[in-house]
Design an enzyme around this catalytic site. Structure first.
Site, PDB file in Angstrom:
ATOM      1  N   ASP A  77       2.635   3.791   0.334  1.00  0.00           N
ATOM      2  CA  ASP A  77       2.068   3.479  -0.984  1.00  0.00           C
ATOM      3  C   ASP A  77       3.207   3.025  -2.025  1.00  0.00           C
ATOM      4  OD1 ASP A  77      -0.640   3.091  -2.335  1.00  0.00           O
ATOM      5  OD2 ASP A  77       0.604   4.254  -3.808  1.00  0.00           O
ATOM      6  N   THR A  78       2.943   2.116  -2.534  1.00  0.00           N
ATOM      7  CA  THR A  78       3.987   1.447  -3.509  1.00  0.00           C
ATOM      8  C   THR A  78       3.440   1.149  -5.135  1.00  0.00           C
ATOM      9  OG1 THR A  78       5.392   0.296  -2.034  1.00  0.00           O
ATOM     10  CG2 THR A  78       5.669  -0.517  -3.970  1.00  0.00           C
TER      11      THR A  78
END
Length: 193
Positions: A77-78
């Site tokens: 996840d960014t």
């Protein structure tokens, strides 16, 4: 190079074409498997690196019940993090404009949380990159949003696109992290398995 993980069938749990491109660059054979509608909400007590690491673990948890003994799932996840808040994927054109105006002329952090999961173990980590934007004018922001439609990107931008060429004045840390997967750090962690 990563013979130590050859006993695993590697699964990338992401629809991101950028993550697929980056993982392919490591020379790993993998397949893409995505479980949709995973709740990615998080407590407002989490800050910075804690947020994407938590979300990558939540994503990994969704695969545990169907995971086979010889499978390894990579989730990520960014987030774009600025002024103590998360800029996620823009919900609308106006949202994208607001995000880019907030980033314009300032520095922010791009943080990716990665989780490597098998039936026997789980390892998670974060990678942080500091990105500084030059000031962007309204015409540049409108052009980028209309031409590149960055609605699937945290912070409403892709560093590998036009806006990165003209807007990013400096970067400290992993460029590939800003694209969505810190492959150098992932490679190091996979080597340890």
């Amino acid at each position: 190079m990563l013979e130590n993980i050859s006993k695993y069938k590697v699964i990338l749990a992401s629809n991101s074409p950028r993550r697929r491109e980056l993982l392919s660059g490591l020379g790993i054979d993998y397949e893409v498997k995505v479980i949709s509608n995973i709740d990615e909400s998080f407590s407002d007590t989490l800050q910075g690196e804690e947020i994407p690491v938590y979300i990558s673990k939540v994503k990994a948890r969704a695969y545990l019940s169907t995971m086979k003994d010889d499978e390894m799932v990579i989730t990520a996840d960014t987030i774009v993090y600025t002024n103590g808040k998360v800029l996620g994927k823009p919900a609308s054109r106006e949202d994208a404009i607001d995000m880019l105006k907030e980033l314009s002329g300032h520095s922010h952090q791009v943080i990716t949380g990665v989780c490597i999961t098998t039936k026997d173990f789980q390892k998670s980590f974060a990678s942080v990159t500091d990105v500084t934007f030059d000031s962007l004018n309204d015409e540049e922001i409108d052009y980028y949003i209309d031409k590149y439609k960055p609605y699937d990107k945290a912070g409403a931008y892709g560093i590998q696109e036009w806006i990165g060429y003209i807007g990013v004045s400096s970067i400290e840390g992993s460029y590939f992290n800003v694209m969505g997967l810190p492959v150098q750090k992932l490679y190091k962690e996979l080597k340890k398995i």
